[in-house]
Design a protein around this motif. Sequence first.
Motif, PDB file in Angstrom:
ATOM      1  N   ASP A  86     -49.156 -82.453   0.721  1.00 36.37           N
ATOM      2  CA  ASP A  86     -49.510 -83.861   0.540  1.00 36.37           C
ATOM      3  C   ASP A  86     -48.333 -84.639  -0.049  1.00 36.37           C
ATOM      4  OD1 ASP A  86     -52.063 -83.075   1.320  1.00 36.37           O
ATOM      5  OD2 ASP A  86     -52.689 -82.705  -0.770  1.00 36.37           O
ATOM      6  N   GLY A  87     -48.289 -85.943   0.268  1.00 33.34           N
ATOM      7  CA  GLY A  87     -47.381 -86.886  -0.380  1.00 33.34           C
ATOM      8  C   GLY A  87     -45.919 -86.620  -0.154  1.00 33.34           C
ATOM      9  N   LEU A  88     -45.516 -86.140   1.014  1.00 30.05           N
ATOM     10  CA  LEU A  88     -44.101 -85.833   1.250  1.00 30.05           C
ATOM     11  C   LEU A  88     -43.267 -87.094   1.450  1.00 30.05           C
ATOM     12  CD1 LEU A  88     -44.281 -82.673   3.541  1.00 30.05           C
ATOM     13  CD2 LEU A  88     -44.192 -82.834   1.061  1.00 30.05           C
ATOM     14  N   ASP A  89     -43.866 -88.180   1.938  1.00 26.31           N
ATOM     15  CA  ASP A  89     -43.088 -89.412   2.133  1.00 26.31           C
ATOM     16  C   ASP A  89     -42.594 -89.953   0.798  1.00 26.31           C
ATOM     17  OD1 ASP A  89     -43.460 -89.279   4.846  1.00 26.31           O
ATOM     18  OD2 ASP A  89     -45.266 -90.540   4.822  1.00 26.31           O
ATOM     19  N   ALA A  90     -43.461 -89.993  -0.185  1.00 30.00           N
ATOM     20  CA  ALA A  90     -43.046 -90.476  -1.504  1.00 30.00           C
ATOM     21  C   ALA A  90     -42.127 -89.478  -2.188  1.00 30.00           C
ATOM     22  CB  ALA A  90     -44.281 -90.735  -2.371  1.00 30.00           C
ATOM     23  N   LEU A  91     -42.267 -88.185  -1.841  1.00 35.03           N
ATOM     24  CA  LEU A  91     -41.456 -87.165  -2.497  1.00 35.03           C
ATOM     25  C   LEU A  91     -40.019 -87.185  -1.987  1.00 35.03           C
ATOM     26  CD1 LEU A  91     -41.460 -84.736  -4.462  1.00 35.03           C
ATOM     27  CD2 LEU A  91     -41.996 -83.298  -2.498  1.00 35.03           C
ATOM     28  N   PHE A  92     -39.829 -87.183  -0.684  1.00 35.41           N
ATOM     29  CA  PHE A  92     -38.467 -87.108  -0.124  1.00 35.41           C
ATOM     30  C   PHE A  92     -37.834 -88.468   0.091  1.00 35.41           C
ATOM     31  CE2 PHE A  92     -39.865 -82.815   0.857  1.00 35.41           C
ATOM     32  CZ  PHE A  92     -38.711 -82.085   0.743  1.00 35.41           C
ATOM     33  N   GLN A  93     -38.666 -89.544   0.218  1.00 36.12           N
ATOM     34  CA  GLN A  93     -38.130 -90.899   0.351  1.00 36.12           C
ATOM     35  C   GLN A  93     -37.125 -90.993   1.511  1.00 36.12           C
ATOM     36  OE1 GLN A  93     -36.577 -91.982  -3.482  1.00 36.12           O
ATOM     37  NE2 GLN A  93     -38.597 -92.106  -4.444  1.00 36.12           N
ATOM     38  N   ASP A  94     -37.645 -90.762   2.721  1.00 39.02           N
ATOM     39  CA  ASP A  94     -36.875 -90.879   3.962  1.00 39.02           C
ATOM     40  C   ASP A  94     -35.740 -89.858   4.058  1.00 39.02           C
ATOM     41  OD1 ASP A  94     -38.494 -92.984   4.708  1.00 39.02           O
ATOM     42  OD2 ASP A  94     -37.167 -94.468   3.760  1.00 39.02           O
ATOM     43  N   GLN A  95     -35.814 -88.797   3.319  1.00 34.64           N
ATOM     44  CA  GLN A  95     -34.832 -87.726   3.435  1.00 34.64           C
ATOM     45  C   GLN A  95     -35.508 -86.468   3.992  1.00 34.64           C
ATOM     46  OE1 GLN A  95     -33.040 -87.095  -0.376  1.00 34.64           O
ATOM     47  NE2 GLN A  95     -31.875 -89.014  -0.338  1.00 34.64           N
ATOM     48  N   THR A  96     -34.683 -85.601   4.589  1.00 37.33           N
ATOM     49  CA  THR A  96     -35.197 -84.324   5.088  1.00 37.33           C
ATOM     50  C   THR A  96     -34.783 -83.159   4.198  1.00 37.33           C
ATOM     51  OG1 THR A  96     -35.080 -85.127   7.357  1.00 37.33           O
ATOM     52  CG2 THR A  96     -35.232 -82.750   7.082  1.00 37.33           C
ATOM     53  N   LEU A  97     -33.606 -83.263   3.608  1.00 34.66           N
ATOM     54  CA  LEU A  97     -33.057 -82.159   2.827  1.00 34.66           C
ATOM     55  C   LEU A  97     -32.599 -82.683   1.478  1.00 34.66           C
ATOM     56  CD1 LEU A  97     -32.121 -79.141   2.832  1.00 34.66           C
ATOM     57  CD2 LEU A  97     -29.902 -79.978   3.639  1.00 34.66           C
ATOM     58  N   ARG A  98     -32.977 -81.983   0.425  1.00 32.85           N
ATOM     59  CA  ARG A  98     -32.492 -82.298  -0.916  1.00 32.85           C
ATOM     60  C   ARG A  98     -31.785 -81.071  -1.456  1.00 32.85           C
ATOM     61  NH1 ARG A  98     -34.456 -81.486  -6.207  1.00 32.85           N
ATOM     62  NH2 ARG A  98     -33.635 -83.018  -7.701  1.00 32.85           N
ATOM     63  N   LYS A  99     -30.476 -81.203  -1.708  1.00 33.19           N
ATOM     64  CA  LYS A  99     -29.648 -80.085  -2.174  1.00 33.19           C
ATOM     65  C   LYS A  99     -29.399 -80.221  -3.661  1.00 33.19           C
ATOM     66  CE  LYS A  99     -26.612 -81.101   0.970  1.00 33.19           C
ATOM     67  NZ  LYS A  99     -25.389 -81.100   1.812  1.00 33.19           N
ATOM     68  N   THR A 100     -29.458 -79.085  -4.346  1.00 31.91           N
ATOM     69  CA  THR A 100     -29.125 -79.014  -5.764  1.00 31.91           C
ATOM     70  C   THR A 100     -28.146 -77.865  -5.972  1.00 31.91           C
ATOM     71  OG1 THR A 100     -30.899 -77.482  -6.358  1.00 31.91           O
ATOM     72  CG2 THR A 100     -31.457 -79.833  -6.309  1.00 31.91           C
ATOM     73  N   CYS A 104     -32.026 -75.610  -2.476  1.00 31.63           N
ATOM     74  CA  CYS A 104     -32.316 -76.837  -1.750  1.00 31.63           C
ATOM     75  C   CYS A 104     -33.782 -76.854  -1.342  1.00 31.63           C
ATOM     76  CB  CYS A 104     -31.405 -76.987  -0.535  1.00 31.63           C
ATOM     77  SG  CYS A 104     -31.576 -75.665   0.673  1.00 31.63           S
ATOM     78  N   TRP A 105     -34.251 -78.107  -1.091  1.00 28.10           N
ATOM     79  CA  TRP A 105     -35.624 -78.350  -0.669  1.00 28.10           C
ATOM     80  C   TRP A 105     -35.579 -78.931   0.735  1.00 28.10           C
ATOM     81  CZ3 TRP A 105     -39.142 -76.951  -4.475  1.00 28.10           C
ATOM     82  CH2 TRP A 105     -38.649 -76.834  -5.769  1.00 28.10           C
ATOM     83  N   LEU A 106     -36.323 -78.336   1.653  1.00 26.76           N
ATOM     84  CA  LEU A 106     -36.322 -78.772   3.055  1.00 26.76           C
ATOM     85  C   LEU A 106     -37.728 -79.231   3.422  1.00 26.76           C
ATOM     86  CD1 LEU A 106     -34.816 -79.014   5.752  1.00 26.76           C
ATOM     87  CD2 LEU A 106     -35.528 -76.678   6.262  1.00 26.76           C
ATOM     88  N   ARG A 107     -37.812 -80.474   3.908  1.00 29.02           N
ATOM     89  CA  ARG A 107     -39.108 -81.045   4.242  1.00 29.02           C
ATOM     90  C   ARG A 107     -39.611 -80.455   5.562  1.00 29.02           C
ATOM     91  NH1 ARG A 107     -40.688 -87.495   4.817  1.00 29.02           N
ATOM     92  NH2 ARG A 107     -42.802 -87.150   5.661  1.00 29.02           N
ATOM     93  N   VAL A 108     -40.845 -79.981   5.546  1.00 30.61           N
ATOM     94  CA  VAL A 108     -41.507 -79.459   6.745  1.00 30.61           C
ATOM     95  C   VAL A 108     -42.539 -80.434   7.256  1.00 30.61           C
ATOM     96  CG1 VAL A 108     -42.970 -77.606   7.640  1.00 30.61           C
ATOM     97  CG2 VAL A 108     -41.086 -77.075   6.106  1.00 30.61           C
ATOM     98  N   GLY A 109     -43.317 -81.029   6.364  1.00 29.15           N
ATOM     99  CA  GLY A 109     -44.371 -81.945   6.786  1.00 29.15           C
ATOM    100  C   GLY A 109     -45.698 -81.231   6.806  1.00 29.15           C
ATOM    101  N   ASP A 110     -46.357 -81.335   7.933  1.00 30.15           N
ATOM    102  CA  ASP A 110     -47.664 -80.697   8.077  1.00 30.15           C
ATOM    103  C   ASP A 110     -47.504 -79.186   7.960  1.00 30.15           C
ATOM    104  OD1 ASP A 110     -50.246 -80.082   8.564  1.00 30.15           O
ATOM    105  OD2 ASP A 110     -50.237 -80.621  10.692  1.00 30.15           O
ATOM    106  N   VAL A 111     -48.447 -78.553   7.272  1.00 30.36           N
ATOM    107  CA  VAL A 111     -48.357 -77.119   7.054  1.00 30.36           C
ATOM    108  C   VAL A 111     -48.431 -76.345   8.364  1.00 30.36           C
ATOM    109  CG1 VAL A 111     -50.846 -76.811   6.728  1.00 30.36           C
ATOM    110  CG2 VAL A 111     -49.253 -75.242   5.634  1.00 30.36           C
ATOM    111  N   ALA A 112     -49.033 -76.942   9.412  1.00 28.12           N
ATOM    112  CA  ALA A 112     -49.124 -76.263  10.702  1.00 28.12           C
ATOM    113  C   ALA A 112     -47.755 -76.105  11.361  1.00 28.12           C
ATOM    114  CB  ALA A 112     -50.071 -77.013  11.633  1.00 28.12           C
ATOM    115  N   ARG A 113     -46.762 -76.865  10.930  1.00 26.82           N
ATOM    116  CA  ARG A 113     -45.412 -76.768  11.508  1.00 26.82           C
ATOM    117  C   ARG A 113     -44.566 -75.694  10.822  1.00 26.82           C
ATOM    118  NH1 ARG A 113     -41.900 -80.721  11.040  1.00 26.82           N
ATOM    119  NH2 ARG A 113     -40.895 -80.085  12.993  1.00 26.82           N
ATOM    120  N   LEU A 114     -45.112 -75.036   9.831  1.00 31.26           N
ATOM    121  CA  LEU A 114     -44.330 -74.064   9.065  1.00 31.26           C
ATOM    122  C   LEU A 114     -43.784 -72.929   9.943  1.00 31.26           C
ATOM    123  CD1 LEU A 114     -43.388 -73.454   6.183  1.00 31.26           C
ATOM    124  CD2 LEU A 114     -45.495 -72.164   5.848  1.00 31.26           C
TER     125      LEU A 114
END
Length: 560
Positions: A86-100, A104-114
């Motif tokens: 839930d709430g991935l749009d507000a979490l990633f804010q138009d990003q797909t990958l967040r590196k630290t 890193c965090w990679l956005r998947v979206g719906d759990v069915a796409r895993l």
Amino acid sequence: MRNSVIGSIILHVLVSAAALLWLLWYFIPVGPVLKGMVTVLVVALAAWLTWKSCRRQDSGAEKGAQSFAELPPPDTQGPIVLVCGDGLDALFQDQTLRKTAQGCWLRVGDVARLPEVVRQILAQQPRQTGQLSVMYICLPDQHRDEAVLRESLKVLRQQIRQTSTLTGFTLPVVLSCKLSGPVTPWVVVRGDKPVVSPADEAPVAFVDWQQTGENLLTLPLLSQAYAFIRATLLDELEKADRLNPPVHPFAVALRTGAASGEDASVWSHWLYRRTCLQLPPASERQEMNPRFPDAVLPLLSPFASPVQGGQRTRCVLLLLWLCALAALGFSALNNAALIRQVSADLQRWAAIPMTHYAPKAHSLADLKQDALLLERWQRQGEPLKLSLGYYPGQRLWLVLQQAVDTYVPEPPPKPVPVPKIVRLDSMSLFDSGKAALKDGSTKVLVNALVGIKAKPGWLIVVSGHTDNTGSALLNQTLSLQRAGSVRDWMRDTGDVPESCFAVQGYGDSRPIASNDTPDGRAHNRRVEISLVPQADACRLPDIKTASSELSGVSTQEMEK
């Protein structure tokens, strides 16, 4: 497609082909022609599988490039967390990958796409398979029906099972929950040691954090939040299912302070039923709270490392195990065949009587060949096809040696006796040109023929010879008459039946010396008497005819 992927495919295919050929050439008891044909088939199949896998990987890489605008770089170190829920749009804010720095965090979206995302990563960057983990974000304030919330968690279990099939192992799952209430930092629970991760500060133990400032006031709410997670979310994830295995989260990350999405949410109902509290709208302070639970990354780091693996590696390992088990089985069969062969040779040896010398010798040769083969294996080591089973070489060799030692060779044949020939000078028996015995010849005949006795199965051959003086016809007639005179004397004197005699006249056709000298002609004028074995010869009254088996009896035996 990357060179590492091509190398991985070729390596897996080569290992599989080598295992099959090793099993074929060293253990399977088939002929060399069939082995050669199967080898060609295995090589052709390996080449086809390599080509097909490369094409599939190219196709998967193209689809992955179309689906994902950005993937973690190949040299990424640390965990790669696939974020869904839930709430991935507000979490990633138009990003797909967040590196630290820690992962890193990679956005998947719906759990069915895993599973699709995992498959694409396997196609493009398979070494990152061991770095993957999953974080499922649950916002209970956005759910009004607990059954719908549980159904989404059941879908998560299904997708985790599919990803396990793709990767060959279960990916670590992190459950992240954001609930409405007073603003708190991230609390990461792994095992029985919760850790609090304040913004821009080092993580501290939960016991130490609650004793500072007004943090103790939030303890009841955090306790209810974790109780809600345990009774609703963890209960559904860890539930035993006939189709999907339970999912035991690696860690749970929770915090309060998220905006309330629904007034009658699942979380609000839970909190009100147990505490009769109704939370006010969230304040603006929540925007200062970190969006990602970065404290989870150090916990995942020991379990994240680049690997070469996946379904292909699992299949190769399974094939290697099967080849090893088949090699053990064929080795046992080969040892059993060796025991049967040696046992058959020993049984054939024992069944042949010792008096049957020729078959016994052939059987002995087979036993010696078996013993030599076992001796060579004892010196040089038994072949690989026998080494994995119970090799009985020493025991079989001892039995073979004992059988060989009992062999009795055939006795040498008795020498065939040479018929004794008594040679009489014609001039001592007859007058010149005469065939009648002259006076005084009886003593010569008695002395010369003392050893010549008639016996059933033996023929007394009397042959006359002359020199070449005179005509050949007269000489032949004279020699025959002289032989007949000697025969008559032996018949009448010894009372020997006439059937025991054979009379021959050779004249001058068989000289034993030269007729050119007087001495030579004297030697040629002779009468020869000999015993020759003949089956129907010399039938005496009341005496059965001797068989031809007496033909080997010597003249000396008859003189006894």
